[in-house]
Design a protein around this motif. Sequence first.
Motif, PDB file in Angstrom:
ATOM      1  N   MET A   1      39.682  80.090   0.875  1.00 16.72           N
ATOM      2  CA  MET A   1      41.221  80.584   0.873  1.00 16.72           C
ATOM      3  C   MET A   1      41.021  82.326   0.288  1.00 16.72           C
ATOM      4  SD  MET A   1      42.944  77.818  -1.053  1.00 16.72           S
ATOM      5  CE  MET A   1      43.127  76.017  -0.363  1.00 16.72           C
ATOM      6  N   ASN A   2      42.120  83.315   0.152  1.00 19.04           N
ATOM      7  CA  ASN A   2      42.960  84.890  -0.666  1.00 19.04           C
ATOM      8  C   ASN A   2      43.177  83.960  -1.368  1.00 19.04           C
ATOM      9  OD1 ASN A   2      45.499  84.230  -0.613  1.00 19.04           O
ATOM     10  ND2 ASN A   2      45.424  84.387   1.382  1.00 19.04           N
ATOM     11  N   HIS A   3      43.507  84.565  -2.359  1.00 24.39           N
ATOM     12  CA  HIS A   3      43.803  84.117  -3.716  1.00 24.39           C
ATOM     13  C   HIS A   3      45.516  84.319  -4.154  1.00 24.39           C
ATOM     14  CE1 HIS A   3      39.232  86.480  -4.509  1.00 24.39           C
ATOM     15  NE2 HIS A   3      39.674  85.996  -5.544  1.00 24.39           N
TER      16      HIS A   3
ATOM     17  N   ILE B   1      45.309  89.491  -6.209  1.00 25.33           N
ATOM     18  CA  ILE B   1      46.242  88.618  -5.935  1.00 25.33           C
ATOM     19  C   ILE B   1      46.842  89.927  -5.202  1.00 25.33           C
ATOM     20  CG2 ILE B   1      47.934  87.889  -5.885  1.00 25.33           C
ATOM     21  CD1 ILE B   1      46.855  86.305  -8.354  1.00 25.33           C
ATOM     22  N   GLU B   2      47.091  90.267  -5.793  1.00 26.00           N
ATOM     23  CA  GLU B   2      47.452  91.870  -4.895  1.00 26.00           C
ATOM     24  C   GLU B   2      46.604  92.713  -3.953  1.00 26.00           C
ATOM     25  OE1 GLU B   2      48.066  94.632  -8.040  1.00 26.00           O
ATOM     26  OE2 GLU B   2      50.106  94.236  -8.807  1.00 26.00           O
ATOM     27  N   GLU B   3      45.157  92.742  -3.850  1.00 23.62           N
ATOM     28  CA  GLU B   3      44.436  93.322  -3.117  1.00 23.62           C
ATOM     29  C   GLU B   3      44.808  91.995  -1.517  1.00 23.62           C
ATOM     30  OE1 GLU B   3      39.897  93.864  -1.650  1.00 23.62           O
ATOM     31  OE2 GLU B   3      40.665  93.721  -4.323  1.00 23.62           O
ATOM     32  N   SER B   4      44.669  90.667  -1.725  1.00 23.76           N
ATOM     33  CA  SER B   4      44.747  89.712  -0.712  1.00 23.76           C
ATOM     34  C   SER B   4      46.254  90.349   0.010  1.00 23.76           C
ATOM     35  CB  SER B   4      44.865  88.161  -1.199  1.00 23.76           C
ATOM     36  OG  SER B   4      43.604  88.345  -2.067  1.00 23.76           O
ATOM     37  N   ALA B   5      47.340  90.430  -0.980  1.00 22.34           N
ATOM     38  CA  ALA B   5      48.577  90.798  -0.471  1.00 22.34           C
ATOM     39  C   ALA B   5      49.184  91.918   0.126  1.00 22.34           C
ATOM     40  CB  ALA B   5      49.493  91.059  -1.409  1.00 22.34           C
TER      41      ALA B   5
ATOM     42  N   SER C   1      46.937  91.070   3.176  1.00 16.72           N
ATOM     43  CA  SER C   1      48.065  90.484   4.366  1.00 16.72           C
ATOM     44  C   SER C   1      49.404  90.836   4.789  1.00 16.72           C
ATOM     45  CB  SER C   1      48.209  88.479   3.763  1.00 16.72           C
ATOM     46  OG  SER C   1      46.847  88.200   3.864  1.00 16.72           O
ATOM     47  N   ARG C   2      49.008  92.343   4.853  1.00 16.06           N
ATOM     48  CA  ARG C   2      50.614  93.469   4.377  1.00 16.06           C
ATOM     49  C   ARG C   2      51.787  92.557   4.058  1.00 16.06           C
ATOM     50  NH1 ARG C   2      49.265  96.627   9.100  1.00 16.06           N
ATOM     51  NH2 ARG C   2      47.126  96.069  10.039  1.00 16.06           N
ATOM     52  N   MET C   3      51.612  91.773   3.251  1.00 17.27           N
ATOM     53  CA  MET C   3      52.445  91.486   2.639  1.00 17.27           C
ATOM     54  C   MET C   3      53.533  92.031   1.395  1.00 17.27           C
ATOM     55  SD  MET C   3      51.799  87.651   0.983  1.00 17.27           S
ATOM     56  CE  MET C   3      50.910  86.222   2.546  1.00 17.27           C
ATOM     57  N   LEU C   4      52.214  93.527   0.437  1.00 19.52           N
ATOM     58  CA  LEU C   4      53.054  94.974  -0.043  1.00 19.52           C
ATOM     59  C   LEU C   4      52.222  95.797   0.902  1.00 19.52           C
ATOM     60  CD1 LEU C   4      51.178  94.064  -3.805  1.00 19.52           C
ATOM     61  CD2 LEU C   4      53.649  94.000  -2.803  1.00 19.52           C
ATOM     62  N   GLN C   5      52.578  96.939   0.787  1.00 21.38           N
ATOM     63  CA  GLN C   5      52.720  98.502   1.732  1.00 21.38           C
ATOM     64  C   GLN C   5      51.277  98.721   0.252  1.00 21.38           C
ATOM     65  OE1 GLN C   5      55.451 100.911   0.346  1.00 21.38           O
ATOM     66  NE2 GLN C   5      57.111 100.060   2.487  1.00 21.38           N
ATOM     67  N   LYS C   6      50.221  98.997   1.374  1.00 28.50           N
ATOM     68  CA  LYS C   6      49.029  99.988   0.871  1.00 28.50           C
ATOM     69  C   LYS C   6      49.439 100.877  -0.234  1.00 28.50           C
ATOM     70  CE  LYS C   6      45.919  98.626   4.081  1.00 28.50           C
ATOM     71  NZ  LYS C   6      44.901  99.341   5.011  1.00 28.50           N
ATOM     72  N   GLU C   7      48.948 101.437  -1.006  1.00 25.97           N
ATOM     73  CA  GLU C   7      49.564 102.355  -1.777  1.00 25.97           C
ATOM     74  C   GLU C   7      49.093 104.256  -1.983  1.00 25.97           C
ATOM     75  OE1 GLU C   7      46.435 102.398  -5.393  1.00 25.97           O
ATOM     76  OE2 GLU C   7      47.032 100.141  -6.360  1.00 25.97           O
ATOM     77  N   TYR C   8      49.975 104.922  -1.757  1.00 24.78           N
ATOM     78  CA  TYR C   8      50.260 105.815  -1.326  1.00 24.78           C
ATOM     79  C   TYR C   8      48.821 106.871  -1.129  1.00 24.78           C
ATOM     80  CZ  TYR C   8      54.677 104.857  -0.331  1.00 24.78           C
ATOM     81  OH  TYR C   8      55.887 104.333   0.660  1.00 24.78           O
TER      82      TYR C   8
END
Length: 87
Positions: free
Chosen positions: A33-35, A65-69, A72-79
């Motif tokens: 699973m992812n985190h 958890i943020e990396e998993s997000a 999964s494209r749940m969070l934008q990547k850092e600029y």
Amino acid sequence: MSRIKKKDLYKMIGVTPEILIEEIDAIVHRNRMNHIDATVFFCQQNDLDIEAVGKIIPSSLRSKIEESARNSRMLQKEYNDISTLPI
């Protein structure tokens, strides 16, 4: 309503930050699973409130958890990440 301290939350759920990280990582590897999903699974298996656990997640686990997000494209990547430049 008074705020509950992190150390009191750890006592309420019966784990230390180190054990929480180990348990979530074990679920990730054992169940592939992812985190994010592993954290939810851990809370369900231990009858814990996800919001209470979310308040005490150690920073090392939070970054996973943020990396998993992001993956999964749940969070934008850092600029500052060069891979986010539009092509």
